[in-house]
Design an enzyme around this catalytic site. Structure first.
Site, short mmCIF file in Angstrom:
data_model
loop_
_atom_site.label_atom_id
_atom_site.label_comp_id
_atom_site.label_asym_id
_atom_site.label_seq_id
_atom_site.Cartn_x
_atom_site.Cartn_y
_atom_site.Cartn_z
N SER A 181 0.92 -1.21 -0.11
CA SER A 181 -0.07 -0.11 -0.09
C SER A 181 0.83 1.23 -0.27
CB SER A 181 -0.87 0.03 1.18
OG SER A 181 -1.60 1.39 1.39
N LYS A 182 0.50 2.25 -0.95
CA LYS A 182 1.17 3.39 -0.87
C LYS A 182 1.22 3.90 0.49
CE LYS A 182 1.88 7.77 -3.58
NZ LYS A 182 1.40 8.68 -4.76
N ARG A 183 0.08 4.15 1.16
CA ARG A 183 0.33 4.50 2.80
C ARG A 183 1.19 4.15 3.32
NH1 ARG A 183 -5.15 3.60 1.88
NH2 ARG A 183 -5.14 1.95 3.43
#
Length: 469
Positions: free
Chosen positions: A249-251
């Site tokens: 996930s980019k987060r």
């Protein structure tokens, strides 16, 4: 899987330019590239840019930059789907004429209503074939002023089956697939149609991609069969998971390839690490891309998801930093050091400093930070100076500084001089080395003090020891 010997191996990497080059996409590109190289085949780069709302020139450039940085050079392309519209229209017209596609005038609201009815009755939501032409069937009256979509006339019976080179035999019944929209009301073709036509036209023999595309494969196979095209071999590689076992996930994770450039990783380390996420060659952990291309086949692709391990990547990057040419590394770190205020005038040559410092760093960012001790004025903490530069050690420091004026300036002679000073003043190494480090660099942690002194040079050492000489 043994490739079809009747045609040369042709693979492709076909990203959608909607952001950046994802590490998962980079791994797919690597596998496709290595397979083509192994067989002396062709690696094609194709940009699937029909999603006009999300595709941007900046995203296209990000993909090209990522591929270029990694060194995954394509043999043909890049081909852009939006520049192939005439070809798609030609194939659509052919399919309409042959009856393998048809115009559908159902509105989006009508399609959603039919799906709601199906969900309410426990059925799988799907297009109900209102506008599908069949023998003896009377079609509804064409609505005025409504532009149709074009749907593919999917087989009603039978099944789609293929031997996936990663997952094994996969079979899906045609009744699970509805009549796919292959062109929008404005005539723009849709994803699965474009992919099938492109793979056909570009004579792709092996499609290696993420397993999120498994559900697209039966649709593409049916379209290719309707076109009378030969089928490529398909291989669907499991997703890369993060340290928490969830999809990257980019987060939470660094998922853009160029993030790793910014973080100080070398491209050869990224490639080596990605290669081991889902593929293996015995117990080999470190290998060049030439070795990988020599070894690579599809038999050793794993059917289980791989987990991204930042510590393992850092270990591999450390290996490649230690092996890298010092001048190359100096070029990589210089800009960062200049930004941090490095003063290169009257200082050691940067490649020589790199040679000393790179053993203990995992990234070029760490290497830049560690090397700064040679390119800034020492500013030791007053409490540390009081702790280590004591009256008891000042005579030894003065003796050392005086000896620096005449000693032969190499590490062996400097080491001998240090030992002589320690013996004369009955000191242990830390008692003299620590104050020397503080006076020369402003910090207590450095490589071997003899190596540091040698690199600084006689003039700088004498100047920085002048306060105790």
């Amino acid at each position: 899987m043994i490739p079809n010997t009747s045609a040369p191996v042709r693979t492709r990497f076909a990203p959608s330019p909607t952001g950046y080059l994802h590490v998962g996409g980079a791994r797919t590109a690597l596998f496709s590239w290595a397979f083509a190289r192994h067989f002396g085949g062709v690696f094609v780069l194709r940009i699937e840019d029909t999603d006009l709302e999300r595709s941007t020139p900046e995203a296209v450039q990000a993909i090209l930059d990522g591929m270029n940085w990694l060194g995954l050079q394509h043999d043909e392309g890049p081909f852009y789907q939006m520049r192939r519209m005439d070809r798609y229209r030609e194939v659509l017209a052919k399919m309409l004429a042959e009856g393998t596609a048809y115009h559908c005038y159902s509105s989006p609201e009508e399609v959603e209503a039919m799906r709601e009815r199906q969900r309410a009755s426990g059925e799988k939501p799907r297009y109900d074939g209102t506008w599908r032409p069949e023998s003896g069937k009377t079609l509804p009256e064409i609505p005025a002023d409504r532009k149709p979509v074009i749907r593919f006339k999917n087989p009603l019976d039978g099944e789609v089956s293929w031997l996936d080179v990663v997952k094994g035999q996969i079979t899906i019944g045609n009744r699970e697939l509805d009549d796919l929209v292959i062109a929008r009301p404005d005539g723009t073709p849709t994803y699965n149609f474009c992919v099938a036509v492109d793979d056909w036209d570009m004579q792709i023999t092996h499609v290696i991609r993420g397993d999120d595309h498994v559900n697209n494969t039966p649709r593409q196979i049916n379209i290719l069969n309707a076109l009378g095209a030969s089928l490529p071999h398909y291989g669907h590689v499991p997703m890369i998971l993060g340290t928490d076992g969830q999809k990257l996930s980019k987060r939470r994770d660094a998922v853009s390839v160029m993030d790793y450039l910014d973080k100080g990783y070398l491209p050869e380390a990224i490639l080596n690490y990605l290669a081991r996420l889902g593929w293996s060659h015995g117990d080999d952990e470190i290998f060049s891309m030439e070795q990988m291309c020599s070894w690579f086949d599809l038999n050793h692709l794993s059917s289980s998801p791989a987990q991204f391990n930042p510590e393992k990547l850092a270990w591999i990057n450390n290996h490649y930093i230690k092996a890298a040419d010092n001048t190359r590394l100096a070029d990589l770190v210089r800009a960062q050091m200049e930004k941090d205020g490095a003063q290169f005038e009257h200082a050691p040559e940067l490649p020589a400093v790199i040679a000393l410092m790179k053993e203990r760093t995992n990234t070029t960012n760490e290497l830049a930070e560690a090397s700064m001790l040679f390119y800034r004025q020492p500013n030791a903490d007053a409490a540390l100076r009081q702790q280590h530069i004591t009256d008891a050690v000042l005579p030894a420091l003065a003796h050392y500084a005086s000896a620096c004026k005449t000693v032969e300036w190499n590490k062996a002679a400097l080491s001998a001089m240090m030992k002589e000073t320690l013996a004369q003043y009955s000191l242990k190494m830390p008692q003299l080395a620590m104050p020397l480090r503080l006076l020369l660099t402003g910090q207590l942690q450095t490589p071997s003090i003899d190596a540091v002194v040698e690199l600084f040079g006689r003039d700088v050492v004498l100047q920085r020891l002048s306060s105790v000489a």
